[in-house]
Write a protein that holds these residues in place. Structure first.
Motif, PDB file in Angstrom:
ATOM      1  N   ASP A  60      41.683  35.405  34.898  1.00 60.36           N
ATOM      2  CA  ASP A  60      40.925  36.606  35.254  1.00 60.36           C
ATOM      3  C   ASP A  60      41.581  37.328  36.428  1.00 60.36           C
ATOM      4  N   ASN A  61      41.774  38.610  36.282  1.00 60.27           N
ATOM      5  CA  ASN A  61      42.336  39.424  37.370  1.00 60.27           C
ATOM      6  C   ASN A  61      43.699  38.922  37.857  1.00 60.27           C
ATOM      7  N   GLU A  62      44.455  38.352  36.915  1.00 62.17           N
ATOM      8  CA  GLU A  62      45.785  37.865  37.289  1.00 62.17           C
ATOM      9  C   GLU A  62      46.867  38.320  36.309  1.00 62.17           C
TER      10      GLU A  62
ATOM     11  N   PHE B 131      40.029  45.073  28.864  1.00 59.52           N
ATOM     12  CA  PHE B 131      38.907  45.498  29.691  1.00 59.52           C
ATOM     13  C   PHE B 131      38.975  44.873  31.078  1.00 59.52           C
ATOM     14  N   ASP B 132      38.443  45.626  32.041  1.00 54.26           N
ATOM     15  CA  ASP B 132      38.479  45.231  33.445  1.00 54.26           C
ATOM     16  C   ASP B 132      37.544  44.059  33.734  1.00 54.26           C
ATOM     17  N   ASN B 133      36.454  43.971  32.939  1.00 57.87           N
ATOM     18  CA  ASN B 133      35.438  42.941  33.192  1.00 57.87           C
ATOM     19  C   ASN B 133      35.241  42.083  31.950  1.00 57.87           C
ATOM     20  N   ASP B 134      34.441  41.030  32.098  1.00 54.22           N
ATOM     21  CA  ASP B 134      34.074  40.211  30.951  1.00 54.22           C
ATOM     22  C   ASP B 134      33.235  41.021  29.965  1.00 54.22           C
TER      23      ASP B 134
ATOM     24  N   ASP C 163      46.799  42.869  37.388  1.00 53.23           N
ATOM     25  CA  ASP C 163      45.800  41.910  37.889  1.00 53.23           C
ATOM     26  C   ASP C 163      44.371  42.419  37.742  1.00 53.23           C
ATOM     27  N   GLU C 164      44.056  42.985  36.579  1.00 49.50           N
ATOM     28  CA  GLU C 164      42.693  43.488  36.390  1.00 49.50           C
ATOM     29  C   GLU C 164      42.051  43.035  35.083  1.00 49.50           C
ATOM     30  N   VAL C 165      42.842  42.693  34.088  1.00 47.01           N
ATOM     31  CA  VAL C 165      42.263  42.356  32.775  1.00 47.01           C
ATOM     32  C   VAL C 165      41.408  41.095  32.860  1.00 47.01           C
ATOM     33  N   GLU C 166      40.220  41.159  32.237  1.00 45.81           N
ATOM     34  CA  GLU C 166      39.356  39.984  32.181  1.00 45.81           C
ATOM     35  C   GLU C 166      38.899  39.648  30.755  1.00 45.81           C
ATOM     36  N   SER C 167      38.961  40.616  29.860  1.00 53.94           N
ATOM     37  CA  SER C 167      38.589  40.335  28.473  1.00 53.94           C
ATOM     38  C   SER C 167      39.330  41.305  27.564  1.00 53.94           C
TER      39      SER C 167
HETATM   40 CA   LIG Z   1      38.967  42.911  36.511  1.00 54.05          CA
END
Ligand SMILES: [Ca+2]
Ligand SMILES: [Ca+2]
Ligand SMILES: [Ca+2]
Length: 120
Positions: A67-69, A84-87, A109-113
């Motif tokens: 996450d975010n990496e 997407f930026d969030n889950d 460092d923003e992708v989470e899903s």
């Molecule tokens: Ca994010």
């Protein structure tokens, strides 16, 4: 008498590759298996390969493992990968086109899903 020796050598040489394949690292670093999407911790497909999955989804990147990496992506599938930026597929970031490789994500460092689908 050469043939059995050659065959034996081939078997010996194939064994490490098979073992590596079973561990889920079948491809040389920087490349993703056909039909998969892969995402790395660092740019240029370096560092931990946090994501190596069949392009489908939806998929939440593990909170302790990527996450975010994510900094680089190889989409070895024939569908778009929508990031997407969030889950839970919220906060649209952008798309990876079919068979596109991105050595440095524009949103580092923003992708989470993400999800694979046939449109962006
Ligand atoms: Ca994010
Ligand atoms: Ca996530
Ligand atoms: Ca990173």
């Amino acid at each position: 008498m050469r043939t059995p020796i050659v065959a034996g050598l081939a078997a010996l040489l194939a064994l490490p590759a098979l073992t590596v394949g079973l561990a889920g690292e079948a491809q040389a670093d920087g490349y993703c298996r056909a039909g998969h999407v892969c995402m790395w911790e660092d740019s240029n497909y370096q560092g931990s390969r946090y994501v190596d999955v069949v392009a489908a989804g939806p998929y939440d990147i593990d909170g302790w493992d990527g996450d975010n990496e994510i900094s680089s992506v190889d989409n070895a599938s024939g569908t778009y990968i929508v990031m997407f930026d969030n889950d839970d597929l919220t906060g649209f970031l952008g798309c990876v086109a079919p068979h596109q490789r991105i050595p440095e994500l524009w949103r580092n460092d923003e992708v989470e899903s993400f999800i694979a689908r046939d449109y962006c």
